[in-house]
Design an enzyme around this catalytic site. Sequence first.
Site, short mmCIF file in Angstrom:
data_model
loop_
_atom_site.label_atom_id
_atom_site.label_comp_id
_atom_site.label_asym_id
_atom_site.label_seq_id
_atom_site.Cartn_x
_atom_site.Cartn_y
_atom_site.Cartn_z
N LYS A 13 5.79 8.91 -9.47
CA LYS A 13 6.82 9.50 -8.33
C LYS A 13 8.15 9.93 -9.21
O LYS A 13 8.53 9.31 -10.14
CB LYS A 13 6.92 8.86 -7.03
CG LYS A 13 5.66 8.51 -6.30
CD LYS A 13 6.00 7.58 -5.25
CE LYS A 13 4.46 7.28 -4.37
NZ LYS A 13 4.99 6.29 -3.33
N ARG A 122 -4.83 -0.02 -8.89
CA ARG A 122 -4.04 -0.63 -7.71
C ARG A 122 -3.21 -2.18 -8.12
O ARG A 122 -2.43 -2.28 -7.73
CB ARG A 122 -5.03 -0.74 -6.41
CG ARG A 122 -5.19 0.38 -5.62
CD ARG A 122 -4.12 1.12 -5.18
NE ARG A 122 -3.40 0.60 -4.06
CZ ARG A 122 -2.49 1.18 -3.16
NH1 ARG A 122 -2.30 2.34 -3.37
NH2 ARG A 122 -2.11 0.55 -2.34
N THR A 128 2.59 -2.09 -1.73
CA THR A 128 3.40 -0.79 -1.70
C THR A 128 4.84 -1.17 -1.51
O THR A 128 5.70 -0.38 -1.77
CB THR A 128 3.11 -0.67 -0.16
OG1 THR A 128 1.40 -0.01 0.02
CG2 THR A 128 3.76 0.96 0.12
N ARG A 139 5.00 -1.86 -9.65
CA ARG A 139 6.42 -2.21 -8.54
C ARG A 139 7.09 -3.47 -8.58
O ARG A 139 8.27 -3.27 -8.43
CB ARG A 139 5.63 -1.78 -7.37
CG ARG A 139 5.06 -0.29 -7.08
CD ARG A 139 4.00 -0.24 -5.93
NE ARG A 139 3.85 1.06 -5.58
CZ ARG A 139 2.98 1.63 -4.61
NH1 ARG A 139 2.15 0.75 -4.25
NH2 ARG A 139 2.75 2.93 -4.53
N ASN A 159 9.08 3.46 -4.57
CA ASN A 159 8.20 2.58 -5.37
C ASN A 159 7.45 3.02 -6.50
O ASN A 159 6.45 2.77 -6.82
CB ASN A 159 7.32 1.70 -4.25
CG ASN A 159 6.39 2.91 -3.74
OD1 ASN A 159 6.52 4.06 -3.82
ND2 ASN A 159 5.59 2.46 -2.78
N HIS A 162 2.32 6.32 -7.29
CA HIS A 162 1.07 6.38 -6.35
C HIS A 162 -0.30 5.98 -6.92
O HIS A 162 -0.36 6.72 -8.37
CB HIS A 162 1.15 7.83 -5.57
CG HIS A 162 -0.36 8.12 -5.11
ND1 HIS A 162 -0.66 7.78 -3.91
CD2 HIS A 162 -1.50 8.71 -5.52
CE1 HIS A 162 -1.74 7.95 -3.53
NE2 HIS A 162 -2.26 8.55 -4.56
P1 ADP Z 1 0.58 2.97 -1.29
O1 ADP Z 1 1.39 4.08 -1.95
O2 ADP Z 1 0.71 1.79 -1.71
O3 ADP Z 1 -1.05 3.42 -1.06
P2 ADP Z 1 0.55 3.70 1.73
O4 ADP Z 1 -0.47 4.62 1.39
O5 ADP Z 1 0.73 2.79 2.69
O6 ADP Z 1 1.13 2.90 0.48
O7 ADP Z 1 1.96 4.71 1.71
C1 ADP Z 1 2.35 5.78 1.16
C2 ADP Z 1 3.69 5.75 0.73
O8 ADP Z 1 4.72 5.78 1.60
C3 ADP Z 1 4.27 4.48 -0.17
O9 ADP Z 1 3.88 4.60 -1.26
C4 ADP Z 1 5.70 4.45 -0.04
O10 ADP Z 1 6.15 5.42 -0.83
C5 ADP Z 1 5.89 5.36 1.53
N1 ADP Z 1 6.04 4.33 2.68
C6 ADP Z 1 5.32 3.71 3.34
N2 ADP Z 1 5.70 2.89 4.39
C7 ADP Z 1 6.95 3.49 4.36
C8 ADP Z 1 8.21 3.29 5.19
N3 ADP Z 1 8.07 2.27 6.02
N4 ADP Z 1 9.22 3.77 5.17
C9 ADP Z 1 9.52 4.73 4.22
N5 ADP Z 1 8.31 4.94 3.26
C10 ADP Z 1 7.40 4.31 3.61
MG MG Z 2 -1.85 4.95 -0.16
#
Ligand code: ADP
Ligand code: MG
Length: 195
Positions: A13, A122, A128, A139, A159, A162
């Site tokens: 990202k 992952r 996340t 992360r 974070n 992705h």
């Molecule tokens: P991951 O990236 O671990 O698969 P998700 O698919 O649940 O996580 O969410 C996608 C992305 O959305 C996360 O990587 C993060 O950057 C963002 N995100 C998730 N929850 C929040 C939140 N509450 N506030 C702001 N950004 C969020």
């Molecule tokens: Mg995701």
Amino acid sequence: MEPKEEKTIVLIKPDGVKRGLVGEIVSRIEKRGLKIIALEMVWATKEQVDGHYPKDVKWIKRVGEKTMATYDKYGFDPVEELGTDDAEEIGKKVRGWLIDYLTSGPVVKMVIKGIHAIDMVRKLVGNTVPALAEMGTIRGDFSVDSPIAANKGKRGIHNIIHASENFDEAEHELNFWFSPEEIHDYDRAEDDIMF
Ligand code: ADP
Ligand code: MG
């Protein structure tokens, strides 16, 4: 599917790119024995990011639920912070902030191939929420953001990376970000030794 052929998508990202973490991330993936079979830097449009993330209610609700679980853990009230405790509404807000975040700079997109590539990547990436990500994960080692801080600032959680979560996401993202001629197959020197 041939187990060694499993593919997954990684996006470094904009915060990861701007912090100079591309090499570190590529290195961790390669050292694990996973093969990078496509790699490019792109500055995504809002439409692209919108097409990248799922639009179904189930995904949106899950993002909201994950957010509320973190609020609960740290003793914050979602209604006070976000004006609602409805998972779908929170998920929708987050999805909008994510689009701004992912278009705030270039991303590096990659296709990674290998045994259980989706789960392995992952695992390298970690939880996340950086505060909950184990040390030793990308992360966990390189980020400190939290949904509580991010939501106050109406922005996505920074974070770094992705990674596709499951087979359906991986397949969608592969077709979404890459055409077949951009994906390259080759042998790695250790292919015969490691498995
Ligand atoms: P991951 O990236 O671990 O698969 P998700 O698919 O649940 O996580 O969410 C996608 C992305 O959305 C996360 O990587 C993060 O950057 C963002 N995100 C998730 N929850 C929040 C939140 N509450 N506030 C702001 N950004 C969020
Ligand atoms: Mg995701």
